[in-house]
Design a protein around this motif. Structure first.
Motif, PDB file in Angstrom:
ATOM      1  N   ALA A   1      -5.263 -19.975  -8.825  1.00  0.00           N
ATOM      2  CA  ALA A   1      -4.723 -19.009  -9.780  1.00  0.00           C
ATOM      3  C   ALA A   1      -3.436 -18.395  -9.261  1.00  0.00           C
ATOM      4  CB  ALA A   1      -5.742 -17.907 -10.062  1.00  0.00           C
ATOM      5  N   ASP A   2      -2.613 -17.946 -10.199  1.00  0.00           N
ATOM      6  CA  ASP A   2      -1.544 -16.980  -9.939  1.00  0.00           C
ATOM      7  C   ASP A   2      -2.097 -15.621 -10.346  1.00  0.00           C
ATOM      8  OD1 ASP A   2       0.358 -18.914  -9.134  1.00  0.00           O
ATOM      9  OD2 ASP A   2       0.830 -19.342 -11.228  1.00  0.00           O
ATOM     10  N   ARG A   3      -2.033 -14.639  -9.455  1.00  0.00           N
ATOM     11  CA  ARG A   3      -2.655 -13.345  -9.708  1.00  0.00           C
ATOM     12  C   ARG A   3      -1.687 -12.199  -9.435  1.00  0.00           C
ATOM     13  NH1 ARG A   3      -8.911 -12.822  -7.471  1.00  0.00           N
ATOM     14  NH2 ARG A   3      -9.888 -13.913  -9.220  1.00  0.00           N
ATOM     15  N   ALA A   4      -1.872 -11.118 -10.206  1.00  0.00           N
ATOM     16  CA  ALA A   4      -1.158  -9.863  -9.952  1.00  0.00           C
ATOM     17  C   ALA A   4      -2.106  -8.714 -10.296  1.00  0.00           C
ATOM     18  CB  ALA A   4       0.109  -9.776 -10.781  1.00  0.00           C
ATOM     19  N   GLU A   5      -2.084  -7.662  -9.460  1.00  0.00           N
ATOM     20  CA  GLU A   5      -2.979  -6.528  -9.693  1.00  0.00           C
ATOM     21  C   GLU A   5      -2.312  -5.245  -9.240  1.00  0.00           C
ATOM     22  OE1 GLU A   5      -7.260  -7.043  -9.054  1.00  0.00           O
ATOM     23  OE2 GLU A   5      -7.205  -5.233  -7.793  1.00  0.00           O
ATOM     24  N   LEU A   6      -2.533  -4.192 -10.008  1.00  0.00           N
ATOM     25  CA  LEU A   6      -2.061  -2.851  -9.668  1.00  0.00           C
ATOM     26  C   LEU A   6      -3.262  -1.920  -9.803  1.00  0.00           C
ATOM     27  CD1 LEU A   6       0.466  -1.109  -8.964  1.00  0.00           C
ATOM     28  CD2 LEU A   6       0.683  -0.682 -11.430  1.00  0.00           C
ATOM     29  N   ARG A   7      -3.582  -1.177  -8.725  1.00  0.00           N
ATOM     30  CA  ARG A   7      -4.797  -0.358  -8.710  1.00  0.00           C
ATOM     31  C   ARG A   7      -4.536   0.943  -7.969  1.00  0.00           C
ATOM     32  NH1 ARG A   7      -7.264  -3.209  -5.643  1.00  0.00           N
ATOM     33  NH2 ARG A   7      -7.703  -1.938  -3.801  1.00  0.00           N
ATOM     34  N   ALA A   8      -5.021   2.038  -8.528  1.00  0.00           N
ATOM     35  CA  ALA A   8      -4.912   3.354  -7.887  1.00  0.00           C
ATOM     36  C   ALA A   8      -6.304   3.821  -7.496  1.00  0.00           C
ATOM     37  CB  ALA A   8      -4.258   4.351  -8.828  1.00  0.00           C
ATOM     38  N   GLU A   9      -6.436   4.375  -6.276  1.00  0.00           N
ATOM     39  CA  GLU A   9      -7.706   4.894  -5.781  1.00  0.00           C
ATOM     40  C   GLU A   9      -7.528   6.348  -5.342  1.00  0.00           C
ATOM     41  OE1 GLU A   9      -9.143   2.517  -2.602  1.00  0.00           O
ATOM     42  OE2 GLU A   9      -9.601   0.775  -3.858  1.00  0.00           O
ATOM     43  N   HIS A  10      -8.555   7.142  -5.593  1.00  0.00           N
ATOM     44  CA  HIS A  10      -8.551   8.554  -5.154  1.00  0.00           C
ATOM     45  C   HIS A  10      -9.845   8.819  -4.405  1.00  0.00           C
ATOM     46  CE1 HIS A  10      -7.560  12.796  -5.081  1.00  0.00           C
ATOM     47  NE2 HIS A  10      -8.790  13.067  -5.489  1.00  0.00           N
ATOM     48  N   ARG A  11      -9.747   9.296  -3.170  1.00  0.00           N
ATOM     49  CA  ARG A  11     -10.902   9.490  -2.305  1.00  0.00           C
ATOM     50  C   ARG A  11     -11.395  10.927  -2.375  1.00  0.00           C
ATOM     51  NH1 ARG A  11     -12.770   6.688   2.326  1.00  0.00           N
ATOM     52  NH2 ARG A  11     -13.896   7.994   3.816  1.00  0.00           N
TER      53      ARG A  11
ATOM     54  N   GLN B 221       0.860  -1.181   0.000  1.00  0.00           N
ATOM     55  CA  GLN B 221       0.000   0.000   0.000  1.00  0.00           C
ATOM     56  C   GLN B 221       0.891   1.223   0.000  1.00  0.00           C
ATOM     57  OE1 GLN B 221      -3.247   0.002   2.866  1.00  0.00           O
ATOM     58  NE2 GLN B 221      -2.895   2.178   3.272  1.00  0.00           N
ATOM     59  N   ILE B 222       0.788   2.058  -1.066  1.00  0.00           N
ATOM     60  CA  ILE B 222       1.711   3.171  -1.260  1.00  0.00           C
ATOM     61  C   ILE B 222       0.898   4.462  -1.410  1.00  0.00           C
ATOM     62  CG2 ILE B 222       3.599   4.058  -2.672  1.00  0.00           C
ATOM     63  CD1 ILE B 222       3.902   1.166  -3.771  1.00  0.00           C
ATOM     64  N   PRO B 223       0.881   5.331  -0.413  1.00  0.00           N
ATOM     65  CA  PRO B 223       0.167   6.615  -0.542  1.00  0.00           C
ATOM     66  C   PRO B 223       0.871   7.528  -1.548  1.00  0.00           C
ATOM     67  CG  PRO B 223       0.590   6.055   1.765  1.00  0.00           C
ATOM     68  CD  PRO B 223       1.416   5.139   0.941  1.00  0.00           C
ATOM     69  N   LEU B 224       0.082   8.103  -2.444  1.00  0.00           N
ATOM     70  CA  LEU B 224       0.604   9.074  -3.403  1.00  0.00           C
ATOM     71  C   LEU B 224       0.166  10.491  -3.039  1.00  0.00           C
ATOM     72  CD1 LEU B 224      -0.075   7.125  -6.726  1.00  0.00           C
ATOM     73  CD2 LEU B 224       1.978   7.115  -5.294  1.00  0.00           C
ATOM     74  N   GLY B 225      -0.474  10.643  -1.906  1.00  0.00           N
ATOM     75  CA  GLY B 225      -1.022  11.896  -1.422  1.00  0.00           C
ATOM     76  C   GLY B 225      -1.992  11.569  -0.303  1.00  0.00           C
ATOM     77  N   ARG B 226      -2.608  12.596   0.279  1.00  0.00           N
ATOM     78  CA  ARG B 226      -3.527  12.329   1.390  1.00  0.00           C
ATOM     79  C   ARG B 226      -4.724  11.516   0.957  1.00  0.00           C
ATOM     80  NH1 ARG B 226      -7.822  14.313   4.294  1.00  0.00           N
ATOM     81  NH2 ARG B 226      -8.315  16.059   2.916  1.00  0.00           N
ATOM     82  N   ARG B 227      -5.178  11.688  -0.282  1.00  0.00           N
ATOM     83  CA  ARG B 227      -6.388  11.029  -0.739  1.00  0.00           C
ATOM     84  C   ARG B 227      -6.162  10.012  -1.849  1.00  0.00           C
ATOM     85  NH1 ARG B 227     -10.605  16.182  -1.076  1.00  0.00           N
ATOM     86  NH2 ARG B 227     -10.435  16.806   1.115  1.00  0.00           N
ATOM     87  N   THR B 228      -4.939   9.862  -2.307  1.00  0.00           N
ATOM     88  CA  THR B 228      -4.651   8.942  -3.414  1.00  0.00           C
ATOM     89  C   THR B 228      -3.713   7.845  -2.935  1.00  0.00           C
ATOM     90  OG1 THR B 228      -4.865  10.759  -4.996  1.00  0.00           O
ATOM     91  CG2 THR B 228      -3.800   8.747  -5.770  1.00  0.00           C
ATOM     92  N   THR B 229      -4.060   6.598  -3.222  1.00  0.00           N
ATOM     93  CA  THR B 229      -3.279   5.448  -2.763  1.00  0.00           C
ATOM     94  C   THR B 229      -3.124   4.460  -3.900  1.00  0.00           C
ATOM     95  OG1 THR B 229      -4.203   5.713  -0.541  1.00  0.00           O
ATOM     96  CG2 THR B 229      -3.096   3.639  -1.026  1.00  0.00           C
ATOM     97  N   LEU B 230      -1.933   3.883  -3.999  1.00  0.00           N
ATOM     98  CA  LEU B 230      -1.637   2.840  -4.975  1.00  0.00           C
ATOM     99  C   LEU B 230      -1.568   1.506  -4.243  1.00  0.00           C
ATOM    100  CD1 LEU B 230      -0.863   2.360  -7.996  1.00  0.00           C
ATOM    101  CD2 LEU B 230       1.534   2.494  -7.263  1.00  0.00           C
ATOM    102  N   TYR B 231      -2.305   0.505  -4.744  1.00  0.00           N
ATOM    103  CA  TYR B 231      -2.315  -0.831  -4.168  1.00  0.00           C
ATOM    104  C   TYR B 231      -1.720  -1.808  -5.180  1.00  0.00           C
ATOM    105  CZ  TYR B 231      -5.642   1.151  -0.831  1.00  0.00           C
ATOM    106  OH  TYR B 231      -6.245   1.920   0.132  1.00  0.00           O
ATOM    107  N   ALA B 232      -0.833  -2.670  -4.704  1.00  0.00           N
ATOM    108  CA  ALA B 232      -0.215  -3.673  -5.572  1.00  0.00           C
ATOM    109  C   ALA B 232      -0.235  -5.016  -4.854  1.00  0.00           C
ATOM    110  CB  ALA B 232       1.223  -3.279  -5.925  1.00  0.00           C
ATOM    111  N   SER B 233      -0.487  -6.086  -5.597  1.00  0.00           N
ATOM    112  CA  SER B 233      -0.495  -7.426  -5.004  1.00  0.00           C
ATOM    113  C   SER B 233      -0.104  -8.444  -6.054  1.00  0.00           C
ATOM    114  CB  SER B 233      -1.881  -7.771  -4.441  1.00  0.00           C
ATOM    115  OG  SER B 233      -2.856  -7.779  -5.469  1.00  0.00           O
TER     116      SER B 233
END
Length: 519
Positions: free
Chosen positions: A277-287, A230-242
């Motif tokens: 399954a083998d899975r990988a995901e990259l997702r950005a969220e902005h609140r 979990q990588i914050p890109l700002g107070r309201r934006t976060t990048l999630y990777a798994s």
């Protein structure tokens, strides 16, 4: 939910429903009073996240406030009823009374005592909520320990203006092993016992969190590695990777992981279908945050390589369960549907939203759209959207209506079987066999009208609750077949639930006894 159910002959339900409604009686007269000297509380700076917006919304509605110079503990005593939400500022509070709303403590701890009944939520902001097994909190318990609100001197209008303050202390250690690195164990009919171990790695003074884990699955005899960050890109934006290998399902919405684990071990009833399954995901969220609502849009990419997993129609053994160890219809040996072996690569678009109005009116939902650009061999091109929505609001007195809806819509060709959704059996449409309705199209709507009772108070159980329930749903490939309905009633005694449901079209009915680990 742990369920022991049997099919019964159809019986008229009108008498049963009328009898349960008659138990409701009339609510007790409310007589909780607010201290005359308590100042008015106003949230001036809501800060980030949910607590400030929730508190501002509570203070805008009917409430009883305890605030001011006195720092002694606030006691809400037994045999006292409060007609509205209670807010305590700057002091600890104990609750043993009946509260027709929430209990909110700001800048202190909230202690629940035996006999307390809170129709809403128990919330601590800047403190903790300490439970009693003999207390009932129908809306759940929430503690925001790292956030609080502080006030300056009261103005001439006797108003305390509250400003946000973070209570986050020193940065966390670089590597930590909470609970010795063990996560909560889970149990299902495919993996058996799943034991997950891994540390938390905190980087950049704790802003970036990385969780590498390994999971041992007893039935399969494998160890699955995974990592998420979990990588914050700002107070309201976060990048999630798994990324990782695991056992996956599309049916986790029916029951929580813990509840499904207990049900599987006790009765062999696993309300999920699975694949590996083998899975990988990259997702950005902005609140996006408002005074009473929040919206979180997201964008991402997803890749997985899938294959089927047992049990199949020829399996002779499975994980242990107390009952139904040999049952191939609803028990441990129920076969998993096969899927299309191969890879799916997709773009993801989604959003979640939540709104809470005055008077405990709640509206929330989520949408997730998957746009595959790589699909398994011999499957067609498709796009799929999944929508979840819920709305709840009070009606008369303490009564309440809650509605939950879920829809899966597929356009283009038929979706790969690993994207199918299922209904039927415990947790959804109880008069149909477990997960017997399935496909790439699904619609499910569940309505529950809840009637809390003020009598009788049962020792060690508390006050009962009656609910009238209606369920309608369908699932199929390429379209929705005939809808199936269930109408019934539920009597809840703390964690014990007694359910009756009937299909009006076929007259099939079910009576069930269940234990719910969550209120």
């Amino acid at each position: 939910m742990m369920r022991l159910a049997r099919r019964t002959a159809a019986r008229p339900t009108a008498a049963l429903l009328a009898a349960l409604l008659a138990l409701a009686g009339s609510p007790a007269t409310s007589h909780g009073q607010s201290p005359a000297s308590s100042p008015v509380l106003v949230v001036r700076d809501v800060g980030p996240g949910t607590p400030g917006r929730y508190l501002r919304n509570v203070l805008a509605g009917p409430h009883v406030a305890y605030a001011g110079g006195d720092t002694s503990r606030v006691d809400l005593p037994r045999d006292t009823t409060y007609a509205a939400t209670v807010v305590v500022y700057g002091r600890d509070a104990t609750v043993a009374s009946r509260v027709h709303g929430d209990v909110v403590v700001v800048g202190g701890d909230l202690f629940l005592h035996p006999g307390a009944v809170i129709d809403g939520r128990a919330v601590a902001i800047g403190g903790g909520v300490y439970n009693s097994t003999l207390a009932v909190v129908r809306g759940g318990q929430v503690a925001y320990r790292d956030q609080t609100f502080v006030a300056g001197a009261a103005t001439a209008g006797d108003t305390l203006r509250l400003d946000y303050r973070s209570l986050a202390g020193d940065p966390p250690p670089l590597v930590s092993f909470p609970a010795y690195g063990m996560r909560f164990p889970l149990y299902d009919r495919v993996d058996g016992l799943s034991l997950t171990f891994g540390p938390y790695i905190a980087l950049d003074t704790g802003r970036v969190v990385v969780e590498p884990t390994v999971t041992y699955r007893s039935q399969l005899g494998v160890v699955d590695p995974a990592v998420q960050a979990q990588i914050p890109l700002g107070r309201r934006t976060t990048l999630y990777a798994s990324a990782g290998r695991g056992t996956f399902t599309n049916d986790a919405w029916i029951r929580s992981d813990v509840l499904n684990s207990v049900s599987t071990f006790a009765t062999g009833t696993d309300t999920r279908n699975y694949f590996r399954a083998d899975r990988a995901e990259l997702r950005a969220e902005h609140r996006l945050e408002g005074a009473t609502a929040d919206l979180t849009p997201s964008l991402g990419v997803h890749y997985e390589r899938d294959w089927s997993v047992g049990p199949d129609a020829f399996s002779e053994s499975g994980p242990y369960s107390i009952f139904d160890r040999r049952d191939r219809d609803n028990g441990i040996l129920r076969p998993n549907p096969g899927i299309a072996r191969g890879s799916i690569a997709s773009a993801l678009v989604g959003a979640t939203a939540h709104w809470q109005g005055q008077g405990n009116v709640v509206l929330g939902g989520s949408v997730r759209v998957e746009l595959p650009f790589v699909v398994p061999v011999n499957t067609g091109r498709f796009a799929q959207g999944t929508v979840d929505a819920n709305v709840g609001f009070p009606t008369f007195g303490l009564q309440r209506l809650d509605v939950f809806a879920r829809a899966v819509v597929t356009v283009g060709d038929t979706a790969a079987p690993q994207r199918f959704a299922y209904l039927g059996g415990s947790g959804t449409i109880v008069t149909r066999d477990l997960l017997s309705l399935g496909g790439d199209e699904q619609l499910y709507v569940e309505s529950q009208y809840t009637i809390p009772l003020d009598r009788p108070r049962i020792p060690f159980v508390g006050l009962p609750t009656v609910a009238i329930r209606h369920v309608i749903g369908s699932a199929g490939v390429g379209g929705l077949p005939r809808y199936v309905q269930n109408v019934g009633a539920r009597l809840s005694l703390n964690i014990l639930r007694l359910d009756y449901a009937i299909d009006p079209a076929t007259r099939d009915s079910r009576f069930g006894v269940s234990l719910s680990l969550f209120r």
